[in-house]
Design a protein around this motif. Structure first.
Motif, PDB file in Angstrom:
ATOM      1  N   LEU A 264       7.754 -15.542  -1.717  1.00  0.00           N
ATOM      2  CA  LEU A 264       7.977 -16.202  -3.021  1.00  0.00           C
ATOM      3  C   LEU A 264       6.654 -16.577  -3.695  1.00  0.00           C
ATOM      4  O   LEU A 264       6.629 -16.944  -4.869  1.00  0.00           O
ATOM      5  N   GLN A 265       5.564 -16.498  -2.916  1.00  0.00           N
ATOM      6  CA  GLN A 265       4.246 -16.865  -3.460  1.00  0.00           C
ATOM      7  C   GLN A 265       3.588 -15.617  -4.055  1.00  0.00           C
ATOM      8  O   GLN A 265       3.025 -14.814  -3.341  1.00  0.00           O
ATOM      9  N   LEU A 266       3.685 -15.484  -5.368  1.00  0.00           N
ATOM     10  CA  LEU A 266       3.132 -14.299  -6.031  1.00  0.00           C
ATOM     11  C   LEU A 266       1.646 -14.486  -6.299  1.00  0.00           C
ATOM     12  O   LEU A 266       1.131 -15.601  -6.283  1.00  0.00           O
ATOM     13  N   VAL A 267       0.971 -13.362  -6.541  1.00  0.00           N
ATOM     14  CA  VAL A 267      -0.448 -13.418  -6.862  1.00  0.00           C
ATOM     15  C   VAL A 267      -0.674 -12.615  -8.139  1.00  0.00           C
ATOM     16  O   VAL A 267      -0.059 -11.563  -8.349  1.00  0.00           O
ATOM     17  N   GLU A 268      -1.536 -13.155  -8.994  1.00  0.00           N
ATOM     18  CA  GLU A 268      -1.859 -12.447 -10.244  1.00  0.00           C
ATOM     19  C   GLU A 268      -2.932 -11.410  -9.930  1.00  0.00           C
ATOM     20  O   GLU A 268      -4.101 -11.764  -9.736  1.00  0.00           O
ATOM     21  N   LEU A 269      -2.537 -10.153  -9.823  1.00  0.00           N
ATOM     22  CA  LEU A 269      -3.492  -9.086  -9.481  1.00  0.00           C
ATOM     23  C   LEU A 269      -4.203  -8.607 -10.743  1.00  0.00           C
ATOM     24  O   LEU A 269      -3.620  -8.610 -11.836  1.00  0.00           O
ATOM     25  N   SER A 270      -5.457  -8.179 -10.583  1.00  0.00           N
ATOM     26  CA  SER A 270      -6.192  -7.658 -11.745  1.00  0.00           C
ATOM     27  C   SER A 270      -5.589  -6.316 -12.162  1.00  0.00           C
ATOM     28  O   SER A 270      -4.883  -5.671 -11.376  1.00  0.00           O
ATOM     29  N   LYS A 271      -5.912  -5.910 -13.390  1.00  0.00           N
ATOM     30  CA  LYS A 271      -5.432  -4.592 -13.873  1.00  0.00           C
ATOM     31  C   LYS A 271      -5.888  -3.486 -12.926  1.00  0.00           C
ATOM     32  O   LYS A 271      -5.155  -2.550 -12.636  1.00  0.00           O
ATOM     33  N   ASP A 272      -7.136  -3.595 -12.451  1.00  0.00           N
ATOM     34  CA  ASP A 272      -7.671  -2.562 -11.549  1.00  0.00           C
ATOM     35  C   ASP A 272      -6.873  -2.510 -10.248  1.00  0.00           C
ATOM     36  O   ASP A 272      -6.577  -1.431  -9.736  1.00  0.00           O
ATOM     37  N   ASP A 273      -6.560  -3.701  -9.706  1.00  0.00           N
ATOM     38  CA  ASP A 273      -5.790  -3.724  -8.457  1.00  0.00           C
ATOM     39  C   ASP A 273      -4.382  -3.149  -8.669  1.00  0.00           C
ATOM     40  O   ASP A 273      -3.872  -2.405  -7.821  1.00  0.00           O
ATOM     41  N   LEU A 274      -3.767  -3.503  -9.794  1.00  0.00           N
ATOM     42  CA  LEU A 274      -2.417  -2.984 -10.077  1.00  0.00           C
ATOM     43  C   LEU A 274      -2.465  -1.457 -10.175  1.00  0.00           C
ATOM     44  O   LEU A 274      -1.623  -0.748  -9.618  1.00  0.00           O
TER      45      LEU A 274
END
Ligand SMILES: NC(=O)c1ccc[n+]([C@@H]2O[C@H](COP(=O)([O-])OP(=O)(O)OC[C@H]3O[C@@H](n4cnc5c(N)ncnc54)[C@H](OP(=O)(O)O)[C@@H]3O)[C@@H](O)[C@H]2O)c1
Length: 299
Positions: A264-274
């Motif tokens: 349930l703990q999401l992480v805001e990934l960078s555009k590069d990581d996505l």
């Protein structure tokens, strides 16, 4: 900021992360579901064919969480396409609830209601025993009628495991568009064509088996491990966050309290990581969920 909810065309709000309940059975399943509800999960993905609806119902009741706080999804079983109303009644009774937030056709695959097995009836030659003189379009018509007749029991209806071909067929036959199509969806099966079609038609994709299901090789992938470590999270957290960032609710399953909480703990990934996660998946294309009663289009 990653969204907490996705809003369906009919205005319903679907939580970004829900708990899958396939194989959550007995005492362990009950505890997992109750724990999830008491620790922030607001959606449960259930199905008649999981044969655990009483366990789910008891966990909901004992969690102390009000029914209206939970987005409850259930599915019409393959062997009940020609008896949809009865299946709905049994589902509500087993779960001990008055209504479903979303009822899905589990597969576009009607199987013999009076066959030799409640889940996968077979003919004498070992092939799957399909329901005679029936198809998924008829089933969708039944579901549309039930939704019209019992809006207090069914807040909305949708489908699962539908490709473009099946979606076009039910929309053309009824003019009624499913609000959701729940499909296998993770970087190795990223469903881009289907995502585009669904987006154009106001259908929300929902990601099942978002971690690649049991024994997933994604969880061992070294490149994904690198991205996870860089962000101080686990691979499952990256996969779930990747899905939500791309625009769909995700329904991971776990029996472990720790992993239920973690998911349930999401992480805001960078555009590069996505982008990199998408690239890793497209180099390792794979559909983990297959069934003898359905042929999927190529991914
Ligand atoms: N519509 C359909 O036809 C359909 C088909 C398949 C699935 N679904 C739905 O989608 C849900 C999820 O799919 P799924 O159950 O196939 O698989 P999944 O959620 O992709 O993966 C579940 C597996 O991952 C493990 N896991 C979960 N969280 C983890 C974490 N943080 N770290 C490490 N391992 C973790 C679980 O083991 P532990 O329990 O040991 O944590 C389990 O073995 C199902 O439960 C069901 O509700 C729908």
């Amino acid at each position: 900021m990653l969204p907490d909810y996705f809003t369906l065309v009919n205005g319903q709000k679907v939580p970004s992360v829900g708990l899958g309940t396939w194989q959550l059975e007995g005492g362990k399943g009950y505890s997992a579901i109750k724990h999830a509800l008491q620790n922030g999960y607001k959606m449960l993905d259930c199905a008649f064919a999981y044969y655990n609806q009483e366990v789910v119902g008891r966990a909901i009741k004992d969690s102390g969480i009000a029914r209206e706080e939970i987005f409850l999804v259930d599915k019409l079983a393959n062997t009940w396409h020609s008896a949809a109303e009865k299946n709905l009644e049994l589902t509500l009774k087993s779960l001990g609830v008055e209504y479903l937030d979303l009822w899905l056709m589990h597969w576009p695959s009607p199987l013999n209601h009076h066959g030799n097995d409640p889940k996968t009836p077979k003919l004498a030659d070992g092939s799957v025993d399909f329901e005679k003189d029936w198809d998924y379009v008829k089933t969708w018509k039944s579901m549309v009628e039930l939704h019209r007749n019992y809006p207090e029991k069914l807040k909305s209806i949708g489908v699962a495991n539908f490709g473009v071909k099946e979606l076009e067929a039910i929309i053309e036959a009824t003019g009624v568009v499913p609000v959701v199509n729940q499909v296998e969806l993770h970087p190795s099966c990223n469903q881009q064509q289907l995502f585009k079609f669904c987006g154009d038609h106001g259908i929300q994709l929902v990601a099942y088996s978002p971690l690649g299901s049991i024994g997933s090789p994604l969880l061992q992938n070294e490149d994904l491990a690198g991205i996870a470590a860089k962000n101080g999270v686990t691979i499952p957290q990256c996969l779930i966050s990747w899905g939500v960032a791309n625009g769909w609710p995700v329904i991971p399953r776990s029996t472990s309290f720790e992993r239920i909480d973690q998911n349930l703990q999401l992480v805001e990934l960078s555009k590069d990581d996505l982008f990199e996660i998408t690239r890793i998946g497209s180099q390792n294309k794979h559909r983990f969920v297959t069934a003898p009663w359905h042929s999927f289009a190529e991914i």
